[in-house]
Design an enzyme around this catalytic site. Sequence first.
Site, PDB file in Angstrom:
ATOM      1  N   SER A   1     114.233  45.650 -69.198  1.00  0.00           N
ATOM      2  CA  SER A   1     113.391  45.356 -67.577  1.00  0.00           C
ATOM      3  C   SER A   1     111.734  45.161 -68.035  1.00  0.00           C
ATOM      4  CB  SER A   1     113.898  46.061 -66.505  1.00  0.00           C
ATOM      5  OG  SER A   1     112.992  47.190 -67.277  1.00  0.00           O
TER       6      SER A   1
ATOM      7  N   ASP B   1      51.379  55.733 -62.738  1.00  0.00           N
ATOM      8  CA  ASP B   1      51.315  56.942 -62.074  1.00  0.00           C
ATOM      9  C   ASP B   1      51.557  57.878 -61.177  1.00  0.00           C
ATOM     10  OD1 ASP B   1      52.440  55.046 -60.105  1.00  0.00           O
ATOM     11  OD2 ASP B   1      51.135  53.745 -59.695  1.00  0.00           O
TER      12      ASP B   1
ATOM     13  N   LYS C   1      46.465  56.797 -58.367  1.00  0.00           N
ATOM     14  CA  LYS C   1      45.773  57.542 -57.660  1.00  0.00           C
ATOM     15  C   LYS C   1      46.073  58.179 -56.964  1.00  0.00           C
ATOM     16  CE  LYS C   1      47.508  53.157 -55.088  1.00  0.00           C
ATOM     17  NZ  LYS C   1      47.443  51.994 -57.034  1.00  0.00           N
TER      18      LYS C   1
ATOM     19  N   MET D   1      52.809  56.336 -46.474  1.00  0.00           N
ATOM     20  CA  MET D   1      51.427  57.077 -46.775  1.00  0.00           C
ATOM     21  C   MET D   1      51.012  57.000 -44.760  1.00  0.00           C
ATOM     22  SD  MET D   1      50.208  53.966 -49.088  1.00  0.00           S
ATOM     23  CE  MET D   1      50.952  52.779 -49.142  1.00  0.00           C
TER      24      MET D   1
HETATM   25  N1  SAH Z   1      56.387  51.092 -53.926  1.00  0.00           N
HETATM   26  C1  SAH Z   1      56.621  52.953 -53.267  1.00  0.00           C
HETATM   27  C2  SAH Z   1      55.567  53.074 -52.513  1.00  0.00           C
HETATM   28  C3  SAH Z   1      54.582  53.305 -52.664  1.00  0.00           C
HETATM   29  S1  SAH Z   1      53.498  53.601 -51.776  1.00  0.00           S
HETATM   30  C4  SAH Z   1      58.129  52.657 -52.716  1.00  0.00           C
HETATM   31  O1  SAH Z   1      58.580  51.306 -52.932  1.00  0.00           O
HETATM   32  O2  SAH Z   1      58.678  52.859 -52.886  1.00  0.00           O
HETATM   33  C5  SAH Z   1      53.300  55.615 -51.852  1.00  0.00           C
HETATM   34  C6  SAH Z   1      53.843  56.462 -50.329  1.00  0.00           C
HETATM   35  O3  SAH Z   1      55.829  56.108 -50.596  1.00  0.00           O
HETATM   36  C7  SAH Z   1      54.355  57.541 -50.627  1.00  0.00           C
HETATM   37  O4  SAH Z   1      52.911  57.669 -49.146  1.00  0.00           O
HETATM   38  C8  SAH Z   1      55.314  57.958 -49.434  1.00  0.00           C
HETATM   39  O5  SAH Z   1      54.875  57.462 -48.318  1.00  0.00           O
HETATM   40  C9  SAH Z   1      56.056  57.161 -49.932  1.00  0.00           C
HETATM   41  N2  SAH Z   1      57.071  57.745 -50.566  1.00  0.00           N
HETATM   42  C10 SAH Z   1      57.047  57.604 -52.565  1.00  0.00           C
HETATM   43  N3  SAH Z   1      58.500  58.707 -53.219  1.00  0.00           N
HETATM   44  C11 SAH Z   1      58.857  59.807 -52.057  1.00  0.00           C
HETATM   45  C12 SAH Z   1      58.685  60.129 -51.829  1.00  0.00           C
HETATM   46  N4  SAH Z   1      60.717  60.458 -53.189  1.00  0.00           N
HETATM   47  N5  SAH Z   1      59.804  60.916 -50.858  1.00  0.00           N
HETATM   48  C13 SAH Z   1      58.817  60.331 -49.479  1.00  0.00           C
HETATM   49  N6  SAH Z   1      57.706  59.852 -49.414  1.00  0.00           N
HETATM   50  C14 SAH Z   1      57.597  58.465 -50.542  1.00  0.00           C
END
Ligand code: SAH
Length: 462
Positions: free
Chosen positions: A44, A252, A274, A387
């Site tokens: 089967s 960074d 930064k 931020m």
């Molecule tokens: N390109 C990144 C953002 C960079 S700007 C992205 O897409 O997430 C940096 C900001 O991202 C920080 O000031 C914070 O607001 C946020 N951020 C990045 N990593 C984080 C985390 N693990 N927890 C909370 N906020 C985070």
Amino acid sequence: MTHLPIFMDIKGRQVLVVGGGELAARKVEMILKAEGRVRLVADSLCLALEELVDLKAVEHHARAFDADDLVGCLLVFVATDDEELCKRVAKQATEADILVNVVDQFDLCTFIMPAIVNRSPVMVAVSTGGEAPILSRVVKSQLETFLPTGLGLLADFAGASRDRVKAAIPDGSLRLRFWENFIHGPIAEYVLAGQSEAAGNLLDETLTKASRDQGVESQGEVYLVGAGPGDPDLLTFRAMRLMQQADVVLHDRLVPAEILDLVRRDAERVFVGKRRGDHAMRQEEIGQLMIRLAKEGKRVLRLKSGDPFVFGRGGEEIDALSSEGIHFQVVPGVTAANGCASYAGIPLTHRDHAQSCIFITGHAKDDKLDLDWDKLIRPSQTLVVYMGLYSLPMLCEKLIGHGADANTPAAVVDNGTRKNQQVITAPLGELADAVAKAEFLGPAVVIVGSVVTLRERLSWFK
Ligand code: SAH
């Protein structure tokens, strides 16, 4: 070595399968894929095998196994619960010098089937010599995640280009170098990304140049890669692969050490990050550095937190590359808003709460927040502020000043997705005070909207 690893050409050869269940079906499918001819002996059949018989893909004998079934066969597979039958077929096959595999009965096998990672024509076979099939599967799944899905395309592309490459670069050792550069360079990256036309064009260009100067200089390239919000498990397969082949990484501050540790050990590491107000390197300088390194032939990994195109200035950094004719690719990452929302148990949209979501930056210029406040305060909309930790008191005050209800649920997710993640929820009017007490250092995102109330039930990450 307990077994000889070989890949067998069974095209057009007769293979006997004894048994009609699902396990037999898997073997039959595999044999058919390798273009073998199947003789199936079973009273089967399961549905999958019935279909194959209907399609006349296999020769079926609906009766008990007979020694004559072995005549003319290269291999035999036995997949049945009948232990006596297994033993009998194995014995007769072995006596007739026909290789036999009895599913799940290692002692009766004269050959075993490896676990395979199929990127045809590239095929990786894993075996533990029958000792621990589960371990084979674990190794296989690790390889599955590691090997790009387009690897087969790459092999096909290389195969199809072989004669042209040989004609353009007759010198054997130069040709070897060409292929090494090919595998690790931008042509292969195009192929793996499914951009075969771009790959073809670049190959033409490279071969024209190579046949002119008979030198094969390797061309550098830049990978702009999103590393996600912090948890290394959130990296994409492609990010992992490019991290393994980079010569130099520019990173960074927000990319954590656990992720940097996954970059190829020999890669040079350059910190370009930064902090608020303290820029290790200006944006244009980062761009210039990438150009210089790529021109030196380096594979440059620009690793950015989250997604490179979300408040990452990724676009600006790679802008200069294209005008310099430098190849680059962009790999998305999990952006902080998504990572924080998931790990805090706050869906950004929800049928009962929010139909849209808006991401903004709360980075203040000259201590001023210049935002389109009315657009931000809308019912059924979630607001995520990147931020925004530093400017939080001003942000909450402005939102309320422009008409937001001071009781709107809000949250701050600090170090989202990381082991030290902390979440504070409070009505918008009280959020800044609550956060000041908690002394968060960031990175953090602010989430405003009624979706925040869902956290009470959906929080899962401890
Ligand atoms: N390109 C990144 C953002 C960079 S700007 C992205 O897409 O997430 C940096 C900001 O991202 C920080 O000031 C914070 O607001 C946020 N951020 C990045 N990593 C984080 C985390 N693990 N927890 C909370 N906020 C985070």
